[in-house]
Design an enzyme around this catalytic site. Structure first.
Site, PDB file in Angstrom:
ATOM      1  N   LEU A  40       6.455  86.523 -58.359  1.00  0.00           N
ATOM      2  CA  LEU A  40       5.510  85.893 -59.267  1.00  0.00           C
ATOM      3  C   LEU A  40       5.024  86.868 -60.322  1.00  0.00           C
ATOM      4  CD1 LEU A  40       3.715  83.501 -60.093  1.00  0.00           C
ATOM      5  CD2 LEU A  40       2.016  84.320 -58.452  1.00  0.00           C
ATOM      6  N   LYS A  57       6.428  89.725 -61.491  1.00  0.00           N
ATOM      7  CA  LYS A  57       7.414  90.205 -62.466  1.00  0.00           C
ATOM      8  C   LYS A  57       8.002  89.082 -63.325  1.00  0.00           C
ATOM      9  CE  LYS A  57      11.204  90.331 -59.049  1.00  0.00           C
ATOM     10  NZ  LYS A  57      12.046  91.230 -58.236  1.00  0.00           N
ATOM     11  N   LYS A 110      -0.752  74.032 -69.982  1.00  0.00           N
ATOM     12  CA  LYS A 110       0.300  73.437 -70.805  1.00  0.00           C
ATOM     13  C   LYS A 110      -0.306  72.751 -72.033  1.00  0.00           C
ATOM     14  CE  LYS A 110       3.858  72.815 -67.293  1.00  0.00           C
ATOM     15  NZ  LYS A 110       4.845  73.649 -68.007  1.00  0.00           N
ATOM     16  N   HIS A 119      -1.131  70.292 -59.324  1.00  0.00           N
ATOM     17  CA  HIS A 119      -0.724  70.092 -60.718  1.00  0.00           C
ATOM     18  C   HIS A 119      -1.008  68.668 -61.215  1.00  0.00           C
ATOM     19  CE1 HIS A 119       0.962  73.946 -60.308  1.00  0.00           C
ATOM     20  NE2 HIS A 119       2.186  73.621 -59.977  1.00  0.00           N
TER      21      HIS A 119
END
Length: 657
Positions: A111, A113, A317, A375
């Site tokens: 997560l 990198k 988003k 989400h």
């Protein structure tokens, strides 16, 4: 304003000039003011209180105190609120004032990198990180700073001078997550860097340089890219060993009353007002309602809610953030957001790939915990909540919590669950060697929700999510009711729809019935179209992680999940999750690359959805004059802009750090 007198009308007008945009209150008139609004200014409130106090002790001609009732009325209507005066830090101010340390826990993991460091690099490249910034990686892996830089280089731009400058800001410190001595080393390292950065501009901290006279503004941002199981011990150790900016004054995490002594350096003033320590927590936040509450209580015993940023990248988003603007700035859309006009809402998330070797992780959670509970429920809340009082983060999150609490828990009858099987050369879920044999973890779920309030009562909302499906898609489809007593005959298969597509190719479009050109009174479906790749050519839409990390630095919690919001979301799905874990829910197999289980189509039809015949003239994309005819089954790629080129060009410069 004289002592012992009330505010006069000219003085009120002066106040109105000092606070533009606020409704004025006529205080000079002894009659009840015609316009009385809530005034948020602390200065105005203080002045009004002082005037009322002086007036109550003053005796006018004939012992008259005619102004007192008016003042009391004013005080009853004046309400000071920190929410009204709140604003996020301006990016330009942060760049000039802030000395920022970012600590990435779990720096050696995937997560960090693949998401965290690349997002930090983009902020650095675009000028949205302070000039004085360090990024410290912390993990159990034994390596040095140079080894971390070599690992990260593969995930940044190649042969780029800016990437090398960013990597020079990155360092690494190995340590255990439960060893207090390692956190002590980390805290000492952070303080040493801050001491150096807070010296005067001349000489950068060498001997004889005077410190900043008013105290520095310091920030520490701890990003926990870690499994939630270690959150409590990490949060506790950060609080004990790494939360004090210079020396504590005995209250809070920041030193304000004493002068810090740094060995070998001059005495430094304490951190100034506006300094901060904040934590970003990655999902998942627990396994169900009970485990989430236990985790929240453990973390909350060390950190107050205003310092916790529970990150859900979906809230970053572009099109998700546009939902508030779409609903509350446009009466053309906002007017029909209710049960009188809307037949049903579909929220869809589809991935065209399976677990691909990550089945061991996925199997612990399943598609409901991994995607729907966090989400897509966030999208649902923004779609259905009432208008907030203001754009203050807690005003927005208050409304999200209210609407989530109106949703009854999902029952078994209101769900269709599935698990993909091998097809067309692609392996099934149970073929993944990291998945336990015989696992019943769902990789597909469709759930039907009902919001029990005046606005939405009776409107089915179907949330669908799945892996190994036929396409990549994330979208909202709001289908309106069929017109009553239509003079054009049945329009059941030509319902109006508002579609908001998050990916791929961001777009907002409304499907509508229009007359076909020609001599006959015939009709077809067309669209009002906002395709982002076409409308905003040359504009880069920032990655969600970039936006959210910057929000955290600025102190804006609007797009982060609050504890009570998390509780309300878990309450909706926990009964169904427990039934799935107990094996009490049927799991339908579906082929890899299909639209999902066959049982989902009648389930959606029962929820009020009517498929529409829709022809989209693809006249403004890479294939001009191409006509695409689509039978809209709620799983098709019928969105203008699909596969578009969003992401090319340059970010609009709203200000640089």
């Amino acid at each position: 304003m004289g002592c012992g007198t009330s505010l006069t009308k000219p003085e009120v007008e002066t106040r109105a000039e000092a606070f533009p945009g606020r409704d004025s209150v006529a205080l000079g008139d002894t009659s009840t003011p015609k316009r009385m609004s809530r005034l948020a200014s602390r200065e105005f409130e203080t002045a009004a209180k002082e005037a009322a106090r002086e007036a109550s002790t003053s005796v006018g001609p004939n012992n008259s105190t005619a102004d007192i009732p008016v003042q009391k009325l004013v005080l009853e209507r004046v309400c000071s609120s920190v929410r009204d005066e709140w604003h996020a830090d301006a990016v330009d101010d942060l760049g000039k004032q802030l000395r920022l340390s970012i600590v990435v826990f779990g720096a050696s993991g995937d997560l960090a990198k693949k998401k965290t460091y690349p997002a930090l690099y983009e902020l650095f490249k675009k000028g949205f990180l302070p000039r004085r910034v360090q990024i410290v990686g912390y993990a159990r892996s034994k390596m040095c700073s140079q080894e971390l830089r070599d690992r990260l280089r593969n995930y940044l731009e190649k042969d780029c001078e800016c990437a090398e400058q960013f990597l020079n800001c990155c360092s690494y410190m190995p340590g255990e997550y439960d060893a207090s001595e390692d956190y002590e080393r980390l805290g000492a390292s952070l303080q040493s860097w801050e001491a150096t950065m807070c010296m005067g501009a001349r000489g950068g901290g060498s001997g004889g340089v005077a410190p900043l006279p008013s105290g520095p503004r310091l920030g520490r941002l701890f990003y926990l890219a870690l499994p939630p199981s270690v959150y409590p011990q990490v949060c506790e150790n950060i609080k004990i060993h790494c939360s004090v900016l210079y020396r504590s004054s005995g209250s809070g995490s920041f030193g304000r009353a004493t002068v810090a002594e740094v060995p070998g350096r001059v005495r430094l003033p304490p951190a100034t007002e506006g300094s901060f320590v904040r934590l970003i927590l990655e999902k998942p936040f627990g396994h169900d309602l009970q485990s989430s509450e236990v985790l929240a209580q453990q973390i909350g015993s060390f950190w107050p809610e205003e310092q916790l940023y529970r990150i859900d990248h979906y809230l970053g988003k572009e099109l998700v953030q546009n939902l508030l603007m779409l609903r509350f700035a446009n009466p053309i859309f906002g007017a029909f957001f209710n049960r009188h006009y809307i037949s049903n809402i579909q929220i869809t998330f589809k991935e065209p790939f399976g677990t691909e070797g990550r089945g061991g992780y996925f199997d612990q959670y399943g598609i409901i915990r991994d995607v729907i509970q966090n989400h897509l429920v966030q999208v649902l809340a923004l779609l259905t909540m009432e208008a907030p009082v203001s754009l203050h983060p807690d005003d927005i999150r208050d409304e999200k919590v209210k609407v989530l609490r109106c949703i009854a828990p999902v029952g078994v009858a209101d769900s269709v669950l599935g698990q993909y099987v091998a097809d067309k050369g692609q392996p099934g879920y149970l073929d993944d060697p990291t998945v336990p044999p015989g696992s019943r973890t769902p990789t597909f779920a469709a759930v039907r929700l009902l919001v029990r309030n005046e606005r939405w009562d009776g409107v089915p909302i179907v949330i669908k999510a799945g892996k190994a499906l036929n396409e990549r898609l994330a979208a909202v489809r709001i289908q309106l009711r069929t017109p009553a007593a239509s003079i054009f005959g049945s329009l059941e298969h030509m319902r109006n729809e508002l579609v908001i597509r998050f990916q791929p190719g961001e777009a907002i479009y409304a499907k509508m019935v229009v007359k076909k050109p020609g001599l006959e009174m015939d009709y077809e479906m067309s669209e009002l179209d906002l395709s982002y790749p076409e409308r905003y050519k040359g504009i880069v839409i920032p990655d969600a992680y970039e936006r959210l990390i910057l929000d955290c630095i600025r102190g804006d919690q609007q797009h982060f999940v609050r504890r009570d919001e998390l509780r309300a979301a878990w309450a909706i799905f926990t009964p169904l999750l427990h039934a799935v874990d107990a094996g009490a829910v049927q799991i339908h197999p579906y082929p890899y690359g299909s639209r999902g289980p066959a049982a989902v189509d009648p389930f959606i039809t029962e929820s009020g959805y009517a498929r529409t015949d829709y022809t989209w003239q693809q006249h403004h994309t890479t294939s001009p004059h191409t006509t695409t005819t689509i039978n809209n089954n709620n799983n098709s790629t019928n969105c203008p802009g699909a596969g578009g080129n969003a992401g090319n060009g340059k970010l609009p410069q709203a200000g640089k750090l």
